[in-house]
Design an enzyme around this catalytic site. Sequence first.
Site, PDB file in Angstrom:
ATOM      1  N   ARG A  80     -21.019   8.684  29.071  1.00 25.36           N
ATOM      2  CA  ARG A  80     -20.985   8.024  30.375  1.00 25.36           C
ATOM      3  C   ARG A  80     -21.443   9.028  31.429  1.00 25.36           C
ATOM      4  O   ARG A  80     -21.061  10.211  31.365  1.00 25.36           O
ATOM      5  CB  ARG A  80     -19.561   7.569  30.720  1.00 25.36           C
ATOM      6  CG  ARG A  80     -19.123   6.285  30.044  1.00 25.36           C
ATOM      7  CD  ARG A  80     -19.817   5.075  30.638  1.00 25.36           C
ATOM      8  NE  ARG A  80     -19.459   3.840  29.989  1.00 25.36           N
ATOM      9  CZ  ARG A  80     -20.113   3.292  28.960  1.00 25.36           C
ATOM     10  NH1 ARG A  80     -21.170   3.884  28.449  1.00 25.36           N
ATOM     11  NH2 ARG A  80     -19.745   2.134  28.465  1.00 25.36           N
ATOM     12  N   GLU A 110     -25.911   4.303  37.649  1.00 20.56           N
ATOM     13  CA  GLU A 110     -26.960   3.498  37.007  1.00 20.56           C
ATOM     14  C   GLU A 110     -27.191   2.197  37.780  1.00 20.56           C
ATOM     15  O   GLU A 110     -26.220   1.601  38.258  1.00 20.56           O
ATOM     16  CB  GLU A 110     -26.551   3.193  35.567  1.00 20.56           C
ATOM     17  CG  GLU A 110     -26.475   4.461  34.737  1.00 20.56           C
ATOM     18  CD  GLU A 110     -25.923   4.222  33.338  1.00 20.56           C
ATOM     19  OE1 GLU A 110     -25.852   3.054  32.891  1.00 20.56           O
ATOM     20  OE2 GLU A 110     -25.572   5.211  32.686  1.00 20.56           O
ATOM     21  N   HIS A 145     -30.070   4.136  29.452  1.00 26.11           N
ATOM     22  CA  HIS A 145     -28.830   3.691  28.795  1.00 26.11           C
ATOM     23  C   HIS A 145     -29.175   2.784  27.603  1.00 26.11           C
ATOM     24  O   HIS A 145     -28.789   1.622  27.562  1.00 26.11           O
ATOM     25  CB  HIS A 145     -27.912   2.965  29.789  1.00 26.11           C
ATOM     26  CG  HIS A 145     -26.484   2.922  29.325  1.00 26.11           C
ATOM     27  ND1 HIS A 145     -25.412   2.954  30.173  1.00 26.11           N
ATOM     28  CD2 HIS A 145     -25.942   2.847  28.076  1.00 26.11           C
ATOM     29  CE1 HIS A 145     -24.288   2.886  29.488  1.00 26.11           C
ATOM     30  NE2 HIS A 145     -24.594   2.821  28.196  1.00 26.11           N
TER      31      HIS A 145
HETATM   32  P1  NAP Z   1     -14.103   6.589  20.052  1.00 23.20           P
HETATM   33  O1  NAP Z   1     -14.257   6.292  18.606  1.00 23.20           O
HETATM   34  O2  NAP Z   1     -12.937   6.042  20.781  1.00 23.20           O
HETATM   35  O3  NAP Z   1     -14.142   8.187  20.200  1.00 23.20           O
HETATM   36  C1  NAP Z   1     -13.863   8.835  21.395  1.00 23.20           C
HETATM   37  C2  NAP Z   1     -13.632  10.307  21.103  1.00 23.20           C
HETATM   38  O4  NAP Z   1     -13.454  10.977  22.348  1.00 23.20           O
HETATM   39  C3  NAP Z   1     -12.397  10.599  20.261  1.00 23.20           C
HETATM   40  O5  NAP Z   1     -12.667  11.623  19.347  1.00 23.20           O
HETATM   41  C4  NAP Z   1     -11.362  11.085  21.278  1.00 23.20           C
HETATM   42  O6  NAP Z   1     -10.450  12.036  20.772  1.00 23.20           O
HETATM   43  C5  NAP Z   1     -12.286  11.772  22.268  1.00 23.20           C
HETATM   44  N1  NAP Z   1     -11.654  11.872  23.580  1.00 23.20           N
HETATM   45  C6  NAP Z   1     -11.149  10.868  24.343  1.00 23.20           C
HETATM   46  N2  NAP Z   1     -10.655  11.365  25.481  1.00 23.20           N
HETATM   47  C7  NAP Z   1     -10.858  12.698  25.429  1.00 23.20           C
HETATM   48  C8  NAP Z   1     -10.540  13.765  26.306  1.00 23.20           C
HETATM   49  N3  NAP Z   1      -9.945  13.539  27.488  1.00 23.20           N
HETATM   50  N4  NAP Z   1     -10.875  15.022  25.933  1.00 23.20           N
HETATM   51  C9  NAP Z   1     -11.483  15.238  24.745  1.00 23.20           C
HETATM   52  N5  NAP Z   1     -11.807  14.276  23.881  1.00 23.20           N
HETATM   53  C10 NAP Z   1     -11.502  13.020  24.223  1.00 23.20           C
HETATM   54  O7  NAP Z   1     -15.359   6.072  20.860  1.00 23.20           O
HETATM   55  P2  NAP Z   1     -16.872   5.945  20.337  1.00 23.20           P
HETATM   56  O8  NAP Z   1     -17.091   4.625  19.699  1.00 23.20           O
HETATM   57  O9  NAP Z   1     -17.233   7.179  19.591  1.00 23.20           O
HETATM   58  O10 NAP Z   1     -17.635   5.917  21.754  1.00 23.20           O
HETATM   59  C11 NAP Z   1     -17.564   7.026  22.633  1.00 23.20           C
HETATM   60  C12 NAP Z   1     -18.124   6.658  23.987  1.00 23.20           C
HETATM   61  O11 NAP Z   1     -19.534   6.505  23.897  1.00 23.20           O
HETATM   62  C13 NAP Z   1     -17.671   5.289  24.538  1.00 23.20           C
HETATM   63  O12 NAP Z   1     -16.426   5.388  25.193  1.00 23.20           O
HETATM   64  C14 NAP Z   1     -18.779   4.894  25.480  1.00 23.20           C
HETATM   65  O13 NAP Z   1     -18.482   5.242  26.808  1.00 23.20           O
HETATM   66  C15 NAP Z   1     -19.975   5.698  24.977  1.00 23.20           C
HETATM   67  N6  NAP Z   1     -21.037   4.807  24.473  1.00 23.20           N
HETATM   68  C16 NAP Z   1     -22.297   4.945  24.967  1.00 23.20           C
HETATM   69  C17 NAP Z   1     -23.312   4.129  24.508  1.00 23.20           C
HETATM   70  C18 NAP Z   1     -24.715   4.264  25.017  1.00 23.20           C
HETATM   71  O14 NAP Z   1     -25.448   3.278  24.982  1.00 23.20           O
HETATM   72  N7  NAP Z   1     -25.152   5.419  25.479  1.00 23.20           N
HETATM   73  C19 NAP Z   1     -23.043   3.151  23.537  1.00 23.20           C
HETATM   74  C20 NAP Z   1     -21.739   3.045  23.047  1.00 23.20           C
HETATM   75  C21 NAP Z   1     -20.734   3.880  23.522  1.00 23.20           C
HETATM   76  P3  NAP Z   1      -9.334  11.650  19.657  1.00 23.20           P
HETATM   77  O15 NAP Z   1     -10.113  11.209  18.442  1.00 23.20           O
HETATM   78  O16 NAP Z   1      -8.601  12.925  19.394  1.00 23.20           O
HETATM   79  O17 NAP Z   1      -8.513  10.556  20.269  1.00 23.20           O
END
Ligand code: NAP
Length: 298
Positions: A217, A246, A264
């Site tokens: 993000r 954005e 994005h």
């Molecule tokens: P996820 O499975 O929930 O993974 C999030 C990871 O971030 C987890 O490992 C979590 O740690 C870690 N985390 C959360 N808060 C944190 C903090 N304060 N400090 C350090 N680490 C932290 O989510 P995901 O499916 O991988 O997606 C991640 C993000 O990608 C989404 O939230 C979204 O904003 C973004 N995204 C972007 C696109 C794009 O088009 N560019 C598409 C989809 C998603 P723990 O495992 O220890 O809880």
Amino acid sequence: MPRPDLLLISNVPAPLRAALAERFTLHEGAPVPGIRAVVGGGMAKLDTALLEQLPDLEIVAIHGIGHDGIDTAALRARGIPLTLTPDVLTEDVADLAIALMLAVHRRIAANDALVRAGGWSAPLGRRASGRRIGIFGLGRIGHAIALRAAPFAGELLYTARSEKAVPWRFVPDIAALAETSDVLVLAAPGGSDTQNIVDAEILDRLGPDGVLVNIARGSLVDEDALVAALAEGRIAGAGLDVFAHEPQVPEALKAMNQVVLAPHQGSATEESRTEMRNLVLANLDAHFAGKPLLTPLG
Ligand code: NAP
């Protein structure tokens, strides 16, 4: 049976809108009485003020993963489920992170522009393999990035809220991660915990040979500090799929050859978007049939 009323709280892809229109009476803008479902993209905003205007709301279905714009506490308090589209987009977002990483090191975008303009003699790029790659957020997407990056990384490191049973080095915070990485990849959610977590100090720890890749993000990065660090050569480059405001992208970034910009597009493949659409519809269908939801937020 009248179709349930559904409020769109952001733009959604045309095929999803068309499929929703077959099942629901669609509304946009100011809510009307009787709205039972809300649908929006990963950047959609649903705050307390809007929720108060939706007394009949039963379900919120997000076409994406990010839900930092949704007041999840208020939904929980009212017992309203929130569904996301996890997993189906993971591989495509991870591919994009690697593509951005390689494109920045090897000047793919700048050299493409050079060739199109009739040029041929390009400045040297940087070797991408052998770098220390630090991933901030080792969830679904971060893990998929790590699997791709590990074979060509010099070392693979990560930060998450908790240490994982993985063969890569856990680093407890982003300051230490930036300090020990050549490439810092952001894959953690937006929200108050991560707002501007990459600031001038973190960028200086990444250093003049460092590259930032953000597929998470825009809110994770202090964009003014990033522009300054790039302009002053305090970091080497950046690959950015997401931005603070954005679809606005700072003009200064557009003018920089050491930066690769993307609109994005992490999940923007035919395959991911079809599965995301199907999942939004399947969750809504399940809800209105009184069946268990497929992918509710836990
Ligand atoms: P996820 O499975 O929930 O993974 C999030 C990871 O971030 C987890 O490992 C979590 O740690 C870690 N985390 C959360 N808060 C944190 C903090 N304060 N400090 C350090 N680490 C932290 O989510 P995901 O499916 O991988 O997606 C991640 C993000 O990608 C989404 O939230 C979204 O904003 C973004 N995204 C972007 C696109 C794009 O088009 N560019 C598409 C989809 C998603 P723990 O495992 O220890 O809880």
